[in-house]
Design a protein around this motif. Structure first.
Motif: not given
Length: 215
Positions: A1-28
């Motif tokens: 099946x051919x790949x479409x633009x919607x198949x490969x559009x950017x669905x999510x961005x994951x930041x890799x961080x040393x301290x997820x809880x601290x990062x979550x507080x910051x981004x909130x």
């Protein structure tokens, strides 16, 4: 099946961080937690990580509100918010090292500041914009805007996730006010249903579902 633009559009961005809880507080506190994912990582990284997340908002007062919230939560200023030929904006660096740009094309306020985000763009700094653009077109993405070898932006779906764009690495670093040199992990993972793969500049994609937009 051919790949479409919607198949490969950017669905999510994951930041890799040393301290997820601290990062979550910051981004909130910053007001962008609904648009990103966080993952623990101790992968070595140094200098410019080769990307930025850019918020587009409606007016200068809203820029100031987001920048102020970021600083209150522990961010540092890379470029103070100022007027320019194209509008008004500034650049901050989160405690986890991620660089964020907040900008508007408006030069005057038309009302009270809000906490609304018009768009988020994940800008990847690449060595060769034309080659990187062709790589992503080959993966099924559709080019929405392109300016030669300087910039390319891809069409996005309606998932509420960030748009994907490419910028010359050196030009992006200059725009953000940081040296272009960097080594090690980018500390960001892109999500799309067509993953996994790595692009020409080492940015990693993984297979993932869409990130639900904020209510």
């Amino acid at each position: 099946m051919a790949t479409t633009a919607s198949d490969t559009s950017l669905a999510s961005v994951t930041l890799e961080v040393a301290d997820p809880e601290a990062a979550r507080r910051f981004y909130t506190a910053f007001g962008v937690d609904a648009y990103i994912r966080l993952r623990a990582s101790e992968a070595p990284t140094a200098g410019f990580r080769g990307f930025t997340l850019a918020l587009t908002v409606s007016q200068p007062a809203t820029v100031d509100g987001f920048v102020g919230a970021a600083l209150d939560a522990g961010a540092t200023v890379l470029k103070p918010a100022v007027k320019s030929l194209w509008g008004y904006g500034g650049v901050v660096q989160a405690p986890d090292g991620t660089i964020w740009k907040v900008a508007t094309s408006a030069k005057k306020d038309t009302g009270p500041a809000t906490r609304e985000i018009d768009a988020i763009v994940l800008l990847l700094g690449v060595e060769d914009v034309k080659a990187a653009k062709q790589f992503y077109v080959g993966r099924g993405l559709t080019v929405a805007r392109s300016f030669g070898g300087k910039y390319a932006e891809f069409a996005s779906d309606e998932s509420g996730s960030a748009k994907l764009a490419l910028y010359k690495r050196g030009g992006l670093a200059k725009d953000l006010g940081v040296p272009a040199e960097g080594a090690g992990s980018h500390r960001v993972v892109l999500g799309g249903t067509a993953g996994p793969f790595a692009d020409l500049d080492g940015f990693v994609w993984e297979a993932t579902g869409a990130l639900a937009p904020a209510p």
